[in-house]
Design an enzyme around this catalytic site. Structure first.
Site, mmCIF file in Angstrom:
data_model
loop_
_atom_site.group_PDB
_atom_site.id
_atom_site.type_symbol
_atom_site.label_atom_id
_atom_site.label_comp_id
_atom_site.label_asym_id
_atom_site.label_seq_id
_atom_site.Cartn_x
_atom_site.Cartn_y
_atom_site.Cartn_z
ATOM 1 N N LEU A 203 55.718 -15.261 8.531
ATOM 2 C CA LEU A 203 55.992 -14.226 9.521
ATOM 3 C C LEU A 203 57.025 -13.225 9.030
ATOM 4 O O LEU A 203 56.940 -12.034 9.314
ATOM 5 C CB LEU A 203 56.501 -14.869 10.826
ATOM 6 C CG LEU A 203 55.522 -15.789 11.558
ATOM 7 C CD1 LEU A 203 56.206 -16.421 12.762
ATOM 8 C CD2 LEU A 203 54.278 -15.021 11.980
ATOM 9 N N HIS A 204 58.002 -13.708 8.260
ATOM 10 C CA HIS A 204 59.096 -12.821 7.869
ATOM 11 C C HIS A 204 59.886 -13.463 6.737
ATOM 12 O O HIS A 204 60.058 -14.679 6.702
ATOM 13 C CB HIS A 204 60.015 -12.578 9.081
ATOM 14 C CG HIS A 204 61.256 -11.804 8.761
ATOM 15 N ND1 HIS A 204 61.237 -10.484 8.367
ATOM 16 C CD2 HIS A 204 62.569 -12.165 8.783
ATOM 17 C CE1 HIS A 204 62.475 -10.067 8.162
ATOM 18 N NE2 HIS A 204 63.293 -11.058 8.404
ATOM 19 N N SER B 93 63.652 -12.874 4.478
ATOM 20 C CA SER B 93 64.912 -12.146 4.340
ATOM 21 C C SER B 93 65.739 -12.862 3.285
ATOM 22 O O SER B 93 65.353 -13.924 2.773
ATOM 23 C CB SER B 93 65.675 -12.106 5.667
ATOM 24 O OG SER B 93 66.242 -13.375 5.962
ATOM 25 N N ASP C 259 71.764 -10.257 20.018
ATOM 26 C CA ASP C 259 71.000 -9.387 19.107
ATOM 27 C C ASP C 259 69.712 -8.966 19.817
ATOM 28 O O ASP C 259 68.605 -9.139 19.296
ATOM 29 C CB ASP C 259 70.693 -10.129 17.805
ATOM 30 C CG ASP C 259 70.110 -9.212 16.727
ATOM 31 O OD1 ASP C 259 70.258 -7.982 16.845
ATOM 32 O OD2 ASP C 259 69.489 -9.734 15.779
ATOM 33 N N LYS D 166 61.706 -22.099 10.806
ATOM 34 C CA LYS D 166 62.698 -21.136 10.336
ATOM 35 C C LYS D 166 63.510 -21.756 9.218
ATOM 36 O O LYS D 166 64.046 -22.856 9.364
ATOM 37 C CB LYS D 166 63.602 -20.701 11.493
ATOM 38 C CG LYS D 166 64.448 -19.480 11.198
ATOM 39 C CD LYS D 166 65.056 -18.927 12.479
ATOM 40 C CE LYS D 166 65.774 -17.607 12.240
ATOM 41 N NZ LYS D 166 66.316 -17.051 13.504
ATOM 42 N N GLY E 132 68.260 -14.449 3.816
ATOM 43 C CA GLY E 132 68.721 -15.718 4.368
ATOM 44 C C GLY E 132 67.678 -16.809 4.361
ATOM 45 O O GLY E 132 68.002 -17.976 4.597
ATOM 46 N N GLY E 133 66.414 -16.479 4.117
ATOM 47 C CA GLY E 133 65.353 -17.484 4.133
ATOM 48 C C GLY E 133 64.044 -16.878 4.586
ATOM 49 O O GLY E 133 63.656 -15.798 4.144
ATOM 50 N N GLY E 134 63.370 -17.561 5.494
ATOM 51 C CA GLY E 134 62.083 -17.071 5.969
ATOM 52 C C GLY E 134 61.743 -17.662 7.317
ATOM 53 O O GLY E 134 62.386 -18.607 7.794
#
Length: 768
Positions: free
Chosen positions: A142-143, A145, A273, A163, A147-149
């Protein structure tokens, strides 16, 4: 041994931050051993000294033992090779001596001609551990970054969200790495009451040092996606009923979101956020909240440390008040997605609310209510832009010029005008992001360029004589921009081209052969051999097209006029106008075939460039740029059976009421230019005239409040921009009535009406 290192602790922290490039994260010192023996020595000795110390995993490399040492095979110096028409990092094939792409993925890769040393191969076998049996099976991404995925996975036969958090990476200013934030998110989710719709925690896992959180998979799409899909301003044929239906849906959706946020606050927690991509809505209209990494207690005194532009309060409010501000931004965003402008212009909130109230026929009390929720009375805003415009509410041209003249800073050498951050990676005089495009746009209005600005540009060109040859990013642009402001660089440009390896240039109008060849044709009045060299470049482009498959999509900003094959089509039309050879029209047709394969038609008949994750109608990298060149082609060969439907679809895409950006390459200014180009080529209509007037009028939405001068927000809506591609200069250029003057003259036919300049002459591609 040769080595390089990150120059400061600050730069190292930036490379480890949450939004940094994950491909280079963790790289601090790079050492260049001369051979395999030296490689083994340095690995062995350094491992004894620092082996096992904590640090992030460098995703493109092979870890040595427990780190922080990593190994990669690659080039010592930056080299490039043309791949798919664009330059990519390259290494030299030791078997053939040719440059080939240097693959830089998130996994260890060795070219096929390399014999991997035994000690490296043993390390690779040792580290290739299988997925732990307990870890859910990942089925989709899905995503990603730094920081991880975030992944879709299977756990006990059910679909879940998984996550990932990387240790020692993805740092945020509150001194938390990705793992610390994931632990905090797990605790926040576990504490939520049942009446808050959010993912339930299903389990935690550790694999290869990374932490994973399995969560309930919630059906639905992000609110951002839902807004784009439903918004009536994304279609050219929306009716009043469509606007009313969307208004009612938006009001109900915001009400549900407000209820969720109230329940969250009642539980003693905030989201921290809140923005449209962290809100899910399913087919039944159920609203849920996701991504609680930044959640904190409602009574916390901690300040906000990160957030998405356009949804972060401009002052130091309480955590709950920050959520409330973000919710008000979401409500406005659902009607007009320009909320980042609120922090750039003091009066923008009132202006946008007034616009929305009128466009969507909202109740009279709506405006007062949402402005009260913003509570901007004590906020500190920048005051950057415009007060008023002409009689139609359009930003006045003289105000734009005054803004550009006011913002020039001759005391700097790295740039003359503020613009897109891209300007710092290109020549400061360049046509697109640099000074020449802005200066030419000013002069094209009839305004004299102050002598100190002209001198700055001349000196910048002298300082950067080794700049790339490209049209938008380099020396070819000096010919076009220089002509407008009274400087002549034809001879200097011709000399550079003749002494260059021009075949190594890419295939884009932005930086490659089409733009350079167009400029050579413009120089042919000084040296007729320049036209022959331009024809040679066209032959290279034709050979590349012959090897190009028909794509169904392109990567982000890799299509359209500036990066697709339409740049080659534009060159082919200019060569036809110069030589009169029909083979150039056939070359244009072949180039169109490549770009037309990347178009997708929406259900309202509009045609956009397909980038997979978005569709793009704009001039620089979208369908409008393709359409502008097709319109010029149809003047020469009116093949409406082949191209008429496409031109109509592109025109529908360019006529939609809303654009998120104002600029030339990605926004309204480019659509204005395209619609004006249709008129110049004889394909305009009352409908296209109305669409152009609408776009010109609504440039006011992007203008920033600053008294008698006018500025515009650039790409990302985070800062004002002056440059040609993203800022105020592009808006000036697009509004010029003549297409063959100003900084965009390179887009116009050699002679008005598209007649050939010289008699038809035979052109033998085989001989060339």
């Amino acid at each position: 041994m040769a080595f390089k290192h990150v120059s400061s602790a600050g730069r190292l922290l930036v490379s480890l931050s949450k939004d940094a490039d994950r491909a280079s994260s963790g790289k601090f010192i790079t050492i260049y051993p001369r051979d395999e023996s030296e490689l083994l020595d340095v690995l062995t000795d350094l491992d004894q000294m620092i082996g096992g110390r904590p640090g992030p995993y460098i995703l493109s490399d092979l870890r040595w033992n427990d780190g922080p040492l990593f190994i990669r095979y690659g080039a010592f110096e930056l080299q490039t090779v043309i791949e798919g028409g664009t330059p990519v990092p390259a290494i030299r094939d030791r078997d053939t001596g040719k440059l080939v792409p240097d693959i830089r993925s998130t996994g260890f890769h060795v070219p096929p001609w390399v014999r991997v040393p035994l000690f490296v191969e043993l390390q690779r076998e040792h580290l290739t551990d299988a997925r732990p049996n307990s870890l859910p099976e990942i089925t989709g991404v899905l995503h990603h970054s730094n920081g991880g995925g975030v992944y879709v996975a299977q756990l006990d036969g059910r679909r879940v969200v998984l996550k990932e958090a990387r240790p020692h990476a993805g740092w945020t200013p509150d001194n938390r790495d990705a793992i610390a934030r994931l632990r905090d998110e797990e605790a926040a989710l576990a504490s939520l009451p049942a009446d808050v719709s959010a993912p339930k925690v299903l389990g935690t896992y550790v694999a290869h040092g990374h932490r994973f959180l399995a969560m309930e998979y919630l059906e639905g799409e992000s609110l951002a996606t839902a807004v784009v899909a439903r918004h009536p301003m994304t279609r050219a044929d929306s009716s009043c009923d469509d606007y009313d239906a969307y208004r009612d849906w938006a009001i109900v959706t915001v009400s549900k979101l407000r209820s969720q946020l109230q329940a969250l606050h009642d539980s003693g927690r905030t989201h921290g956020d809140l923005h449209p991509r962290n809100v899910l809505i399913d087919t039944a209209g159920r609203v849920s909240l996701i991504d609680f990494e930044m959640s904190m207690a409602t009574n916390s005194s901690a300040r906000a440390v990160i957030g998405v532009g356009g949804f972060v309060a401009p002052d130091d409010r309480s955590p709950a008040a920050r959520d409330e501000y973000a919710l008000a931004c979401i409500e406005l965003f659902m009607f007009v997605p320009l909320t980042p402008l609120l922090t750039l212009s003091a009066g923008k909130a009132e202006e946008l609310v007034e616009y929305v109230s009128e466009a969507f026929r909202l109740p009279s009390h709506w405006a007062d209510t949402i402005l009260a929720r913003f509570d901007l009375s004590h906020s500190k805003h920048s005051a950057l832009g415009i007060e008023g415009g002409d009689d139609h509410g359009r930003p006045a041209e003289d105000g734009i010029v005054r803004g550009l003249l006011a913002d020039a800073t001759t005391c700097r050498q790295d740039r003359l005008w503020p613009g897109d951050p891209k300007q710092f990676s290109e020549a400061p005089f360049s046509l697109g992001s640099g000074a020449l495009g802005i200066a030419a746009a000013i002069v094209a209005t009839g305004t004299a360029l102050p002598p100190d600005l002209r001198t700055w540009i001349e000196n910048a060109i002298l300082r950067h004589a080794d700049a790339p040859l490209g049209l938008i990013n380099g020396l070819a642009g000096t010919v076009w921009g220089g002509r407008v402001i009274g400087l002549r660089y034809e001879e200097r440009f011709l000399a550079r081209v003749s002494n260059s390896d021009w075949r190594a240039l890419d295939s884009t109008l932005y930086s490659g052969l089409p733009g350079v060849a167009l400029t050579l044709l413009a120089c042919a009045e000084f040296d007729r051999s320049a036209a022959g060299l331009a024809a040679d470049m066209a032959q290279v482009l034709q050979d590349r097209l012959a090897r190009s498959p028909l794509p169904d999509r392109v990567a982000t900003d890799h299509g359209g006029l500036l990066a697709g094959s339409s740049g080659t089509a534009l060159l082919a039309l200019r060569l036809y106008e110069y030589f009169g050879d029909d083979d150039y029209l056939r070359l244009a047709e072949k180039a169109f075939d490549i770009d037309l394969a990347t178009l997708v038609e929406t259900d309202d008949g509009a045609m956009h460039v397909n980038e997979g994750w978005r569709i793009v109608p704009y001039l620089g990298y979208g369908s409008a740029g393709i359409g502008a060149v097709i319109a010029q082609y149809l003047v020469h060969r009116p093949d409406f059976d082949r191209f008429g439907h496409t031109l109509h679809g592109i025109t529908r895409a360019a006529s939609v009421p809303f654009a998120a950006l104002a600029g030339l390459t990605h926004g309204r200014a480019g659509l204005i230019y395209y619609l004006a180009e249709l008129n110049r080529r004889g394909f305009g209509s009352a409908t296209t005239d109305a669409a152009m007037v609408h776009h010109i009028r609504d440039l006011r939405l992007h203008a920033l409040d600053g008294g008698a001068i006018t500025r515009f927000a650039g790409n990302g809506l985070l800062r004002a921009s002056c440059d040609l591609t993203t800022g105020a200069a592009g808006i000036l250029a697009a509004r010029q009535k003549r297409g063959d003057a100003g900084p965009l003259a390179f887009l116009s036919p050699l002679r008005a009406g598209g007649r050939a300049i010289s008699p038809a002459s035979s052109f033998d591609y085989a001989r060339r």
